[in-house]
Design a protein around this motif. Structure first.
Motif, PDB file in Angstrom:
ATOM      1  N   THR A 295       0.835  -1.178  -0.015  1.00 30.29           N
ATOM      2  CA  THR A 295       0.073  -0.048  -0.098  1.00 30.29           C
ATOM      3  C   THR A 295       0.923   1.067   0.007  1.00 30.29           C
ATOM      4  O   THR A 295       2.112   1.193   0.092  1.00 30.29           O
TER       5      THR A 295
ATOM      6  N   THR B  92      -0.993  -1.422  -5.062  1.00 34.20           N
ATOM      7  CA  THR B  92      -2.203  -0.982  -4.962  1.00 34.20           C
ATOM      8  C   THR B  92      -2.448  -0.017  -6.102  1.00 34.20           C
ATOM      9  O   THR B  92      -3.532   0.100  -6.788  1.00 34.20           O
TER      10      THR B  92
ATOM     11  N   LEU C 235      -6.123   3.761   0.056  1.00 37.56           N
ATOM     12  CA  LEU C 235      -5.018   2.889   0.505  1.00 37.56           C
ATOM     13  C   LEU C 235      -3.741   3.603   0.017  1.00 37.56           C
ATOM     14  O   LEU C 235      -2.714   3.445   0.743  1.00 37.56           O
ATOM     15  N   GLU C 236      -3.824   4.223  -1.113  1.00 34.08           N
ATOM     16  CA  GLU C 236      -2.438   4.886  -1.515  1.00 34.08           C
ATOM     17  C   GLU C 236      -2.291   6.227  -0.635  1.00 34.08           C
ATOM     18  O   GLU C 236      -0.860   6.185  -0.561  1.00 34.08           O
TER      19      GLU C 236
ATOM     20  N   PRO D 277      -6.471   3.687   5.219  1.00 36.34           N
ATOM     21  CA  PRO D 277      -6.942   2.381   4.910  1.00 36.34           C
ATOM     22  C   PRO D 277      -8.462   2.489   5.761  1.00 36.34           C
ATOM     23  O   PRO D 277      -9.444   1.865   5.290  1.00 36.34           O
TER      24      PRO D 277
END
Lengths: 177, 73
Positions: free
Chosen positions: A4, A10, A102-103, A107
């Motif tokens: 991530t 991701t 997520l990047e 999250p």
């Protein structure tokens, strides 16, 4: 390679999803023309379906139409494919936003909960659309997809609850001095 | 929340600034500010102990309970 965060796996997955989304939207725009081409030459689809056609053509003989694509079914398939295509685009769009968070290393943001709920709703919509197809033009694959989408809708709903709990724990932890 | 944090009262009594207290109890100013403004959801015993030590008070001087604001029924 990172899983991530920025420039991670991701990101690769998001780019693949974005590409599929663009293809999806293009297909939706060109759908009437694609359907016209398929109904002119149904042999193209025959490669996907090996079961024999049950609908006779104008000559009274069995045609090249696949078993669940009889002549005259174009209006149904136009609506069915638009309904399922829009549902898929909806899921891919939410997938894009989930992966973007997520990047950004967020999250457990509150928005993830809403995104997973909408994904579950979109899968429920696809389940409904495929259930309608079962009534009109049933195949084994249609029943399989209908069941699969139902399970995915439930998974999406459960994941939204998991992410809600995670967000609550994270908030509690952040506000513990 | 039924728990009221009287940190600002104790700081005023001891004439201590937020920055100075944060420095003494080894907390960030933002975390101490969360506690002071009543936004905190929980407090660690170690934090409470450090605050009582530096402000020379008892936990009861820092925390109070108000029945009317309680979220638990």
């Amino acid at each position: 390679m990172l899983i991530t965060g920025r420039r991670s796996l991701t990101t690769v997955l998001r780019l693949i999803l974005d590409f599929i989304l663009v293809l999806n939207l293009l297909t939706l725009i060109l759908l009437p023309f694609i359907l016209d081409a398929l109904y002119r030459d149904p042999g193209i689809l025959r490669q996907l379906d090996s079961s024999p056609a049950l609908w006779p053509d104008e000559t009274g003989l069995r045609s090249d139409y696949p078993s669940d694509l009889p002549p005259g079914s174009r209006p149904f398939y136009l609506v069915f494919l638009y309904a399922s295509g829009l549902g898929t685009a909806w899921i891919l769009t939410e997938g894009h936003f989930i992966l973007r968070r997520l990047e950004k290393n967020q999250p457990f943001a509150k928005q993830q909960v809403g995104s997973f709920r909408r994904v579950a709703l979109a899968f429920a919509w696809l389940t409904l659309v495929f259930a309608v197809k079962i009534i009109f033009y049933n195949t084994l694959l249609t029943m399989f997809c209908c069941g699969l989408f139902f399970v995915l809708a439930l998974i999406g709903l459960i994941l939204s609850e998991v992410f809600l709990n995670a967000w609550q724990v994270k908030t509690e932890n952040e506000l513990t001095v | 929340m039924g728990i009221i944090v009287n940190l600002d009262v104790m700081m005023a009594r001891r004439k201590m600034s937020l920055n100075e207290l944060a420095d003494r109890v080894d907390l960030t100013v933002s975390n101490l500010s969360i506690l002071k403004t009543g936004k905190a959801r929980a407090i660690r015993f170690s934090t409470l102990e450090a605050l009582c030590r530096e402000l020379e008070c008892q936990p009861g001087d820092l925390l109070a309970y108000n029945n009317e604001d309680s979220e638990v029924e």
